[in-house]
Design a protein around this motif. Sequence first.
Motif, PDB file in Angstrom:
ATOM      1  N   UNK A   1       0.576  -1.202   0.061  1.00  0.00           N
ATOM      2  CA  UNK A   1       0.044  -0.011  -0.032  1.00  0.00           C
ATOM      3  C   UNK A   1       0.842   1.216   0.055  1.00  0.00           C
ATOM      4  N   UNK A   2       1.898   1.229   0.840  1.00  0.00           N
ATOM      5  CA  UNK A   2       2.852   2.301   0.914  1.00  0.00           C
ATOM      6  C   UNK A   2       3.573   2.597  -0.402  1.00  0.00           C
ATOM      7  N   UNK A   3       4.007   1.655  -1.093  1.00  0.00           N
ATOM      8  CA  UNK A   3       4.452   1.790  -2.392  1.00  0.00           C
ATOM      9  C   UNK A   3       3.597   2.438  -3.575  1.00  0.00           C
ATOM     10  N   UNK A   4       2.235   1.953  -3.518  1.00  0.00           N
ATOM     11  CA  UNK A   4       1.309   2.389  -4.395  1.00  0.00           C
ATOM     12  C   UNK A   4       0.925   3.849  -4.194  1.00  0.00           C
ATOM     13  N   UNK A   5       0.844   4.334  -2.803  1.00  0.00           N
ATOM     14  CA  UNK A   5       0.508   5.671  -2.239  1.00  0.00           C
ATOM     15  C   UNK A   5       1.771   6.558  -2.954  1.00  0.00           C
ATOM     16  N   UNK A   6       3.020   5.849  -2.617  1.00  0.00           N
ATOM     17  CA  UNK A   6       4.165   6.700  -3.095  1.00  0.00           C
ATOM     18  C   UNK A   6       4.246   6.911  -4.557  1.00  0.00           C
ATOM     19  N   UNK A   7       3.764   5.971  -5.410  1.00  0.00           N
ATOM     20  CA  UNK A   7       3.723   6.168  -6.961  1.00  0.00           C
ATOM     21  C   UNK A   7       2.976   7.089  -7.140  1.00  0.00           C
ATOM     22  N   UNK A   8       1.657   7.187  -6.521  1.00  0.00           N
ATOM     23  CA  UNK A   8       0.698   8.032  -7.119  1.00  0.00           C
ATOM     24  C   UNK A   8       0.887   9.511  -6.550  1.00  0.00           C
ATOM     25  N   UNK A   9       1.601   9.568  -5.503  1.00  0.00           N
ATOM     26  CA  UNK A   9       2.211  11.257  -4.895  1.00  0.00           C
ATOM     27  C   UNK A   9       3.056  11.521  -5.947  1.00  0.00           C
ATOM     28  N   UNK A  10       3.957  10.575  -6.538  1.00  0.00           N
ATOM     29  CA  UNK A  10       5.060  11.016  -7.343  1.00  0.00           C
ATOM     30  C   UNK A  10       4.608  11.521  -8.579  1.00  0.00           C
ATOM     31  N   UNK A  11       3.386  10.869  -9.026  1.00  0.00           N
ATOM     32  CA  UNK A  11       2.583  11.393 -10.536  1.00  0.00           C
ATOM     33  C   UNK A  11       2.393  12.834 -10.157  1.00  0.00           C
TER      34      UNK A  11
END
Length: 301
Positions: free
Chosen positions: A9-19
């Motif tokens: 979940x943390x990785x997914x959130x981090x990826x979308x924040x990076x977008x």
Amino acid sequence: MAHAAPRSIGGVVKAYVALMKPRVIELLLISTLPVMFLAAGGLPPLWTAVSVMVFGTMSAGSANALNCYIDRDIDQKMRRTRRRPLARHQVTPRAALIFGIVLGVLSSAGLWLTTNWLAATLSTAAILYYVLVYSLILKRRTAQNIVWGGIAGCMPVLIGWAGITERLDWAPLVLFGVVFFWTPPHTWTLAMRYKEDYAAAAVPMLPVVATERRVIMESIAYSWATVLCSLALWPVAGTTLFYPVVAGALGALFLWEAHALLTRLNAGKTGVDLRPMRFFHWSNAYLALLFLAVAIDPLLV
């Protein structure tokens, strides 16, 4: 080389924040909050300020996510951008597109409901301009891409003012001009450092298609326009002497760094030896400190 999508979940959130390109959003917010202080003549209403900042962040994040979707092909070719989520296949293009659109709709609706229609309309216009005009039309077609495409980055000034006053005035238009003139030299010096990246991606940034002398001379011209425009706020907004003194001092340092590029070029320096990133980093500090002065000045009355 493809990278697997983040599973935690943390990785997914981090990826979308990076977008959303948080570092770009920081620059936009630097110009938004101080303008609300100026518009309010002091401390702005807390709820309005929070609403503009929160939904403004979502608006900028929407534009940036949609830009990542459009630029996913060239992001893989550039060292500076190849670690973005779409380039690393951490987020699917379809998911990024949906994410960007949803953020945009929510941000515009949120501003309409919590502030006023003008702030919401300006926010929507900024998203559409950045995506449709800059990302789809200007960026890959003209060396003047960042000059006119940078208009989207000037919009937070107008949004912040409209959020407080429900109208526009000369003061925010002057600050709009400051950001407009500041953007080209700021971006061009970054592009000088990553010239090979932009060339590999076939993006005609000015440093790719013009000589270093032309890039530096145009950067100096825009830097002068930035400083002169910043000083115009004094009579237009009726600030105290604090603002023009600070703006003048910051402007002198800003112009010193711009002309230092030309000095190094005339001394035979070229490429990284011109130290374009020194100007780039100082330009960040210049804008942040200038808008800090904009926020402090009305508190001194």
